[in-house]
Design an enzyme around this catalytic site. Structure first.
Site, short mmCIF file in Angstrom:
data_model
loop_
_atom_site.label_atom_id
_atom_site.label_comp_id
_atom_site.label_asym_id
_atom_site.label_seq_id
_atom_site.Cartn_x
_atom_site.Cartn_y
_atom_site.Cartn_z
N GLY A 29 -23.27 -2.79 55.00
CA GLY A 29 -22.72 -1.75 55.93
C GLY A 29 -21.25 -1.68 55.89
O GLY A 29 -20.52 -2.38 55.13
N CYS A 55 -17.20 -10.81 49.66
CA CYS A 55 -17.79 -9.59 49.94
C CYS A 55 -17.57 -9.25 51.24
O CYS A 55 -16.38 -8.92 51.72
CB CYS A 55 -19.26 -9.44 49.55
SG CYS A 55 -19.91 -7.86 49.35
N LEU A 56 -18.54 -8.95 52.10
CA LEU A 56 -18.29 -8.42 53.42
C LEU A 56 -17.45 -9.60 54.26
O LEU A 56 -16.66 -9.10 54.99
CB LEU A 56 -19.41 -8.18 54.29
CG LEU A 56 -19.55 -7.79 55.66
CD1 LEU A 56 -19.04 -6.47 55.71
CD2 LEU A 56 -21.10 -7.67 56.19
N GLN A 59 -14.00 -8.61 53.67
CA GLN A 59 -13.64 -7.32 54.25
C GLN A 59 -13.42 -7.87 55.91
O GLN A 59 -12.26 -7.32 56.53
CB GLN A 59 -14.37 -6.57 54.25
CG GLN A 59 -14.37 -5.84 52.71
CD GLN A 59 -16.02 -4.89 52.38
OE1 GLN A 59 -16.88 -4.80 53.35
NE2 GLN A 59 -16.05 -4.33 51.03
N ASN A 97 -21.44 -5.55 44.56
CA ASN A 97 -22.42 -4.75 45.39
C ASN A 97 -21.83 -4.28 46.71
O ASN A 97 -22.22 -4.82 47.67
CB ASN A 97 -23.66 -5.08 45.41
CG ASN A 97 -24.90 -4.31 45.94
OD1 ASN A 97 -24.59 -3.13 45.76
ND2 ASN A 97 -25.87 -4.88 46.52
N GLY A 99 -19.75 -0.74 48.98
CA GLY A 99 -19.24 0.62 49.09
C GLY A 99 -17.90 0.82 49.83
O GLY A 99 -17.53 1.79 49.98
N TYR A 100 -17.46 -0.45 50.19
CA TYR A 100 -16.00 -0.51 51.01
C TYR A 100 -15.14 -1.33 50.17
O TYR A 100 -15.35 -2.43 49.67
CB TYR A 100 -16.41 -0.88 52.44
CG TYR A 100 -17.05 0.31 53.34
CD1 TYR A 100 -16.65 1.15 54.05
CD2 TYR A 100 -18.47 0.07 53.01
CE1 TYR A 100 -17.30 2.09 54.69
CE2 TYR A 100 -19.24 1.01 53.93
CZ TYR A 100 -18.54 1.82 54.62
OH TYR A 100 -19.41 3.00 55.36
N HIS A 139 -18.76 -11.28 43.98
CA HIS A 139 -19.51 -12.57 44.14
C HIS A 139 -19.52 -13.79 43.19
O HIS A 139 -20.06 -13.62 42.04
CB HIS A 139 -21.13 -12.02 44.13
CG HIS A 139 -21.32 -11.08 45.23
ND1 HIS A 139 -22.05 -11.36 46.51
CD2 HIS A 139 -21.19 -9.80 45.38
CE1 HIS A 139 -21.93 -10.42 47.21
NE2 HIS A 139 -21.55 -9.48 46.70
N GLU A 141 -20.60 -16.37 43.52
CA GLU A 141 -21.68 -17.36 43.52
C GLU A 141 -22.84 -16.79 42.57
O GLU A 141 -23.96 -17.38 42.27
CB GLU A 141 -22.58 -17.38 44.96
CG GLU A 141 -23.08 -16.46 45.59
CD GLU A 141 -22.17 -15.27 45.88
OE1 GLU A 141 -22.86 -14.31 46.41
OE2 GLU A 141 -21.09 -14.97 45.89
#
Length: 171
Positions: A29, A55-56, A59, A97, A99-100, A139, A141
């Site tokens: 998301g 990743c997220l 962010q 993976n 989208g932001y 990533h 990992e």
């Protein structure tokens, strides 16, 4: 010993574990929609506990530190995304993976871009100068290459050890 906490955990719940370090992991998301988590991360950052975001998590940490994110036109998908380490000049093949991306023109002064995407120049990693924290968009990992970026986990362990030794020498 590892404690796994949900994204809904408060800073107080996280810090009650007296962690040596905190890993912020991936998820789906728009990161900017997670205002509650971002607010709790601001409190966690103020604790001085070492943090590694992926990743997220990368962010959300950047947003908690005052940066902004943007939606990418196509996103970064696959196990072949080149990420340049600006401190060494070495490029790593990474798994991604998302989208932001964190906007490089909106980083706080206390954060320095460490990794960039070779294809489009977007931010792939940040080193924070005022707290013991760093993060990457890719990533490590997932082993995009033969353990190419596993050294980041070693860096996180060293960050935790240095933080623990500094705390012990103050007591």
């Amino acid at each position: 010993e590892v404690a796994v906490l949900p994204g809904s955990a408060t800073a107080e719940e996280i810090l009650a574990h007296s962690p040596d370090g905190i890993m912020l992991t991936n998820g789906p998301g728009d990161p900017a929609e997670n205002t509650g988590i971002i607010g709790e991360l601001r409190k966690v950052c103020a604790s001085g506990t070492p943090i590694f975001g992926i990743c997220l998590g990368h962010q959300l940490l950047a947003l908690a530190r005052g940066a902004r994110t943007e939606k990418l036109k196509y996103g970064h998908r696959g196990a072949n995304q080149p990420a340049l380490d600006r401190t060494t000049g070495r490029t790593y093949v990474t798994s991604q993976n998302h989208g932001y991306a964190v906007r490089m023109d909106a980083l706080p002064r206390r954060g320095a871009v460490r990794f960039t995407n070779v294809n489009d120049g977007t931010c792939e990693g940040i080193q924070y100068r005022d707290i013991p924290a760093f993060s990457v968009q890719f990533h490590p990992e997932a082993c995009g290459g033969p353990l190419d970026t596993s050294f980041l986990f070693d860096e996180f362990i060293k960050l935790m050890e240095d933080h623990r030794h500094a705390a012990q020498s103050q007591n």
